[in-house]
Design a protein around this motif. Structure first.
Motif, short mmCIF file in Angstrom:
data_model
loop_
_atom_site.label_atom_id
_atom_site.label_comp_id
_atom_site.label_asym_id
_atom_site.label_seq_id
_atom_site.Cartn_x
_atom_site.Cartn_y
_atom_site.Cartn_z
N LYS A 8 -16.20 -11.47 3.08
CA LYS A 8 -14.77 -11.75 3.16
C LYS A 8 -13.97 -10.85 2.23
CE LYS A 8 -15.23 -16.57 4.62
NZ LYS A 8 -14.92 -17.99 4.32
N ILE A 9 -14.49 -10.56 1.04
CA ILE A 9 -13.77 -9.72 0.10
C ILE A 9 -13.74 -8.28 0.60
CG2 ILE A 9 -13.82 -8.75 -2.24
CD1 ILE A 9 -14.89 -11.44 -3.19
N ALA A 15 -8.25 -4.82 4.67
CA ALA A 15 -7.05 -5.34 5.34
C ALA A 15 -5.82 -5.16 4.45
CB ALA A 15 -7.26 -6.82 5.67
N PHE A 16 -5.98 -5.41 3.17
CA PHE A 16 -4.85 -5.24 2.25
C PHE A 16 -4.41 -3.78 2.21
CE2 PHE A 16 -2.88 -4.32 -1.78
CZ PHE A 16 -2.01 -5.39 -1.96
N THR A 19 -2.55 -2.86 5.32
CA THR A 19 -1.26 -3.53 5.42
C THR A 19 -0.23 -2.93 4.47
OG1 THR A 19 -2.39 -5.59 5.98
CG2 THR A 19 -0.10 -5.77 5.31
N HIS A 20 -0.68 -2.47 3.33
CA HIS A 20 0.25 -1.99 2.30
C HIS A 20 0.11 -0.49 2.03
CE1 HIS A 20 -0.22 -6.34 1.53
NE2 HIS A 20 1.01 -6.30 1.08
N TRP A 21 -0.33 0.26 3.03
CA TRP A 21 -0.63 1.67 2.79
C TRP A 21 0.59 2.48 2.36
CZ3 TRP A 21 1.60 5.67 5.50
CH2 TRP A 21 2.25 5.34 6.69
N LYS A 22 1.77 2.12 2.86
CA LYS A 22 2.97 2.87 2.48
C LYS A 22 3.28 2.68 0.99
CE LYS A 22 5.28 2.85 6.99
NZ LYS A 22 6.49 2.45 7.75
N TYR A 210 -9.69 3.34 -4.55
CA TYR A 210 -8.61 2.41 -4.23
C TYR A 210 -9.17 1.04 -3.83
CZ TYR A 210 -4.81 5.84 -4.32
OH TYR A 210 -3.88 6.76 -4.72
N TRP A 211 -10.23 1.06 -3.06
CA TRP A 211 -10.81 -0.20 -2.58
C TRP A 211 -11.33 -1.04 -3.74
CZ3 TRP A 211 -15.84 -2.17 -2.65
CH2 TRP A 211 -16.05 -3.27 -1.83
N THR A 212 -11.95 -0.41 -4.74
CA THR A 212 -12.46 -1.17 -5.88
C THR A 212 -11.32 -1.77 -6.70
OG1 THR A 212 -12.63 0.89 -7.16
CG2 THR A 212 -14.63 0.09 -6.09
N LEU A 213 -10.19 -1.07 -6.80
CA LEU A 213 -9.03 -1.63 -7.49
C LEU A 213 -8.54 -2.89 -6.79
CD1 LEU A 213 -6.92 1.58 -8.32
CD2 LEU A 213 -8.43 0.31 -9.86
#
Length: 229
Positions: A8-9, A15-16, A19-22, A210-213
């Motif tokens: 899930k994480i 997904a995050f 969704t927030h790429w901009k 970025y994903w680990t952050l």
């Protein structure tokens, strides 16, 4: 009790980001710009470090005299991006922008101190014993305190005892250390087999960074929610 479901994480992290790429791109511009001088000399620096650690003859590698300035700028860019990413995950897009600079001296000192502590604590045993697996052992022991990066980003007191269950502790270690390393090594090996240059590897490294952050902040949310409950 495990409060960090890996599947899930992983999905929530991607997904995050999608969704927030901009907003992620927006808050990355300033750190990327001030980090560029250091990144340009990074290949030469890595070559020099490899020669030193391998005990070989050090060739004439020319590094700029203001390398320390480049290093400070790079670390400030890394600090700014990391804190803004944590804030973005925890508090939403309204609290960060491309012009959100980290000027709080106490916050900077805490972030730098924690980063240096983890780096030294994981490297010194390896340097003293030449046993590489000790780095993973130290990372496993210290991984709960990395959650304090979120506390620093939110200007909250640091916690030195997190009391994580063993499954939660293990999953946090897997998500923050093992999985990113495996993905990076896999793509590095793939690029080598296919005959590509290192571009693919570095693109993957950036994505994993970025994903680990994002996932560290998600893990923090779940741990704190569980503790509150």
């Amino acid at each position: 009790m495990n409060v960090l479901p890996i599947n899930k994480i992983i999905l929530a992290g991607f997904a995050f980001a999608l969704t927030h790429w901009k907003k992620i791109l927006e808050i990355s511009i300033f750190p990327a710009l001030i980090s560029t001088p250091f990144l340009l000399i990074l290949p030469d620096l890595l070559s020099l470090m490899e020669q030193i650690f391998n005990g070989g003859e050090v060739t004439d590698v020319q590094l700029p005299q203001n390398m320390m300035i480049y290093l400070v700028l790079f670390f400030y860019g890394y600090l700014t991006l990391s804190i803004n990413m944590y804030r973005l995950v925890m508090s939403g897009e309204k609290v960060v922008s491309g012009l959100t600079f980290i000027l709080n001296f106490n916050q900077i000192v805490r972030f730098v101190g924690l980063t240096l502590f983890i780096g030294l604590a994981t490297m010194i045993p390896v340097m003293l014993t030449k046993l590489a697996f000790l780095q993973l052992v130290m990372y496993f022991l210290l991984i709960p305190i990395t959650l304090n990066f979120i506390n620093i980003a939110l200007n909250q007191p640091s916690k030195y005892k997190w009391s994580l269950s063993f499954p939660t502790h293990l999953n946090l270690f897997f998500l923050q250390v093992i999985l990113p390393a495996l993905i990076t090594m896999l793509f590095a090996a793939l690029a080598d087999v296919v005959g590509l240059d290192s571009t693919l590897e570095w693109i993957v490294r950036v994505i994993v960074f970025y994903w680990t952050l994002v996932t560290l902040a998600l893990c923090y949310q779940l741990v704190e929610t569980n503790n509150s409950a």
